[in-house]
Motif scaffolding. Sequence first.
Motif, short mmCIF file in Angstrom:
data_model
loop_
_atom_site.label_atom_id
_atom_site.label_comp_id
_atom_site.label_asym_id
_atom_site.label_seq_id
_atom_site.Cartn_x
_atom_site.Cartn_y
_atom_site.Cartn_z
N MET A 171 0.84 -1.20 0.00
CA MET A 171 0.00 0.00 0.00
C MET A 171 0.87 1.25 0.00
O MET A 171 1.70 1.42 0.88
CB MET A 171 -0.89 -0.03 1.25
CG MET A 171 -1.88 1.10 1.33
SD MET A 171 -3.43 0.75 0.52
CE MET A 171 -4.24 -0.34 1.67
N LEU A 172 0.69 2.10 -0.98
CA LEU A 172 1.47 3.32 -1.05
C LEU A 172 0.81 4.40 -0.19
O LEU A 172 -0.41 4.57 -0.24
CB LEU A 172 1.56 3.82 -2.50
CG LEU A 172 2.12 2.86 -3.55
CD1 LEU A 172 2.17 3.56 -4.90
CD2 LEU A 172 3.48 2.36 -3.15
N GLU A 229 -2.97 4.79 -1.86
CA GLU A 229 -3.03 4.89 -3.31
C GLU A 229 -4.45 4.93 -3.87
O GLU A 229 -4.64 5.34 -5.01
CB GLU A 229 -2.26 3.72 -3.92
CG GLU A 229 -2.84 2.37 -3.55
CD GLU A 229 -1.90 1.23 -3.85
OE1 GLU A 229 -1.00 0.99 -3.05
OE2 GLU A 229 -2.06 0.59 -4.89
N PRO A 254 12.11 3.19 -15.67
CA PRO A 254 13.32 2.76 -15.00
C PRO A 254 13.07 1.70 -13.92
O PRO A 254 11.99 1.66 -13.33
CB PRO A 254 13.83 4.05 -14.34
CG PRO A 254 12.58 4.80 -14.04
CD PRO A 254 11.60 4.47 -15.14
N LYS A 255 14.08 0.87 -13.73
CA LYS A 255 14.06 -0.05 -12.59
C LYS A 255 14.83 0.69 -11.50
O LYS A 255 16.05 0.71 -11.51
CB LYS A 255 14.78 -1.34 -13.00
CG LYS A 255 14.65 -2.48 -12.03
CD LYS A 255 15.32 -3.71 -12.63
CE LYS A 255 14.98 -4.96 -11.86
NZ LYS A 255 15.37 -6.15 -12.63
N GLN A 285 12.03 6.64 -10.18
CA GLN A 285 11.12 7.08 -11.24
C GLN A 285 10.49 8.41 -10.83
O GLN A 285 10.25 8.65 -9.65
CB GLN A 285 10.03 6.00 -11.45
CG GLN A 285 8.77 6.45 -12.14
CD GLN A 285 8.93 6.53 -13.65
OE1 GLN A 285 10.00 6.85 -14.17
NE2 GLN A 285 7.88 6.24 -14.38
N ARG A 314 9.65 8.24 -6.95
CA ARG A 314 9.40 6.97 -6.27
C ARG A 314 10.34 5.92 -6.81
O ARG A 314 10.68 5.92 -8.00
CB ARG A 314 7.94 6.54 -6.50
CG ARG A 314 7.53 5.24 -5.84
CD ARG A 314 6.04 4.96 -6.06
NE ARG A 314 5.73 4.84 -7.49
CZ ARG A 314 5.76 3.68 -8.16
NH1 ARG A 314 6.03 2.56 -7.56
NH2 ARG A 314 5.49 3.67 -9.45
N THR A 317 10.88 2.28 -8.06
CA THR A 317 9.98 1.23 -8.55
C THR A 317 10.38 -0.17 -8.08
O THR A 317 9.70 -1.14 -8.38
CB THR A 317 9.91 1.22 -10.10
OG1 THR A 317 11.23 0.97 -10.61
CG2 THR A 317 9.40 2.53 -10.65
N MET A 318 11.48 -0.28 -7.36
CA MET A 318 11.85 -1.57 -6.76
C MET A 318 11.34 -1.66 -5.32
O MET A 318 10.83 -2.68 -4.90
CB MET A 318 13.37 -1.76 -6.77
CG MET A 318 13.94 -2.17 -8.11
SD MET A 318 13.30 -3.75 -8.68
CE MET A 318 14.13 -4.87 -7.55
N MET A 355 9.26 0.77 -3.86
CA MET A 355 8.00 1.51 -3.73
C MET A 355 8.13 2.72 -2.80
O MET A 355 7.13 3.34 -2.44
CB MET A 355 6.84 0.62 -3.22
CG MET A 355 6.56 -0.58 -4.07
SD MET A 355 5.91 -0.14 -5.66
CE MET A 355 7.12 -0.90 -6.70
N ASN A 357 3.95 2.12 -12.24
CA ASN A 357 5.11 1.29 -12.59
C ASN A 357 5.66 0.57 -11.37
O ASN A 357 5.67 1.12 -10.27
CB ASN A 357 6.22 2.16 -13.18
CG ASN A 357 5.83 2.74 -14.52
OD1 ASN A 357 4.63 2.94 -14.77
ND2 ASN A 357 6.79 2.99 -15.37
N ASN A 358 6.11 -0.65 -11.60
CA ASN A 358 6.53 -1.50 -10.49
C ASN A 358 7.43 -2.60 -11.04
O ASN A 358 7.11 -3.23 -12.04
CB ASN A 358 5.25 -2.09 -9.86
CG ASN A 358 5.53 -2.95 -8.65
OD1 ASN A 358 6.66 -3.36 -8.41
ND2 ASN A 358 4.49 -3.24 -7.88
N TYR A 359 8.56 -2.82 -10.40
CA TYR A 359 9.44 -3.92 -10.77
C TYR A 359 9.58 -4.94 -9.63
O TYR A 359 10.47 -5.78 -9.66
CB TYR A 359 10.84 -3.39 -11.10
CG TYR A 359 11.00 -2.83 -12.50
CD1 TYR A 359 11.47 -3.65 -13.52
CD2 TYR A 359 10.72 -1.52 -12.79
CE1 TYR A 359 11.64 -3.15 -14.80
CE2 TYR A 359 10.88 -1.01 -14.06
CZ TYR A 359 11.34 -1.83 -15.07
OH TYR A 359 11.51 -1.35 -16.34
N SER A 360 8.76 -4.84 -8.62
CA SER A 360 9.05 -5.60 -7.39
C SER A 360 8.44 -7.00 -7.33
O SER A 360 8.74 -7.75 -6.42
CB SER A 360 8.57 -4.80 -6.18
OG SER A 360 7.16 -4.85 -6.12
N PRO A 383 -4.95 -3.04 -2.63
CA PRO A 383 -6.19 -2.53 -3.24
C PRO A 383 -6.55 -3.22 -4.57
O PRO A 383 -7.72 -3.47 -4.84
CB PRO A 383 -5.91 -1.04 -3.45
CG PRO A 383 -4.90 -0.71 -2.41
CD PRO A 383 -4.05 -1.94 -2.25
#
Lengths: 115, 418
Positions: free
Chosen positions: A1-2, A15, A52-53, A56, A74, A76-77, A79, B304-307, B313
């Motif tokens: 959860m962001l 989010e 990007p990994k 971002q 943020r 992206t690995m 969060m 975007n997410n690489y995890s 949610p």
Amino acid sequence: MLLITCPVCHAQGDETDFHCGGQAHIARPATTNPEGITDEQQSNYLFTRINPKGLQFERWRCDRGCGKWFNAARDTMTMEFKAFYGATELPPADVMKQAKGAWADYFKSRMKTSK
Amino acid sequence: MLKPRYSIFSLARNAISYHKDWERAWRSPQPKTEYDAVIVGAGGHGLATAYYLAKNHKMTNIAVVEKGWLGGGNTGRNTTIIRSNYLQDSSMAIYELARSLYEGLSQELNYNMMFSPRGVMMLCQTQHELRAFQRTAHANRLAGLDCRMITSAEVKEIVPIINDDANCRYPILGAFWQPRGGTGRHDAVAWGYARGADALGVDIIQNCEVTGIQRDGDHVVGLETSRGVIKTKKIGVVTAGNVSTVMDMAGVRMPIESQCLQALVSEPIKPVLGCVVMANTVHGYISQSDKGELVIGGGTDGYNNYSQRGSFPALEHTVTALVETFPIISRLRMLRQWGGIVDMTGDRSPIIGKTPVEGLYVNCGWGTGGFKAIPGSGFVFADTLANDRPHPIAEPFSLNRFSEGRLIDESVSAAVAH
């Protein structure tokens, strides 16, 4: 959860209270030069993304608060959010310095001009 | 390198030795210094490409490099749905090629893919969705695909557990039915292609991460990997969610965004659901595995997410929708949940073909629906790579369609689920 904080109205939420609008800092080339842009430029504007990994920079909207768009940095690995900042602003200098690859190239010239 | 065939006799023979003497399904070779072609990514698409390169194009001095273990990415993380009822002609061509190849794949590879054409039902829960699927049904019939619209009464007959209350928020108005669609055993697809490719001499190198792509001017000359430099003049990048990262090593930027798509399975129950049901309006799809678990999937996270870990949610949204559609499942406990990183394009269609760099080929952008396409994707990509020109079925999916304005728009027609 962001967990997100709107830099405009300072509302906090998760989010589901916000909406991600994808990559930030994309300028529409046709705005400044409608006659001279190539198909390639227009295609890059519409579709090509840094994706990007890692760090971002992206747009978010404060859906259930003030309704304004803003930007966020943020990872992206992990969060993890590094910063929230205004839609027309650059990220904080220390966050810009952490950017890698294409984002580093993007901020390099702008960091100089903003000084 | 002829492998012993799997059969009832080999099963009986190995039973005598308590199944301790089964031969390995594929080797774990050391990487050679040079190959004629290297495929990056040992998922279903990469392994299928290698298999068809060796089988159809006699390119056997090739390797597949994989940073983790084979089939450990989206090939092992999807909900195994196989269908071809897309709207656009070029989509129908490639997905139907894949679906029809699935029909004979177990026999061809001597490996049980458990392809189960149990039918795929796409529910129509709004008037808009009903009309959109009627349009797709007509397009499919014109292309010779065996698909048709069915009434809400037929839906209830095929899926008795569905909520057919006419006064609910999203009532069942009918459905779009592809009886030849269904499910398959996802791991077995990767393993079968791996075993088949290995038997033809392909080196499958696991735990070998690509760290750089070497270029000489405008063409590729090799790969830097965690297990040394591999020289090659042809590289096929088939790395799904990580495609932007790998292509960036060659200086090519992609029209791709990586997002997390989740799935989950329930505890096993008695058979209640004989086909695949997709509810696109409410964002959820469901089928029952042969073990009895309900296999559930939904939409991607909105960022975007690489995890490979999705957000709660998104999961809640999917489950809420399916509980409304199938009230019987409301008290089921969920056993497992996982996420995969999908590579989304703007038009929700894949990218297959050449790139601005000579010798560098890409097969990506399958987004949320790549599993169903594995055999067809490998078939046309192998042909593209071997002959250095796009296969006719792959041609519309070229990278330059974005600048030429030839989008193959499936995002509107297929809604959320692929």
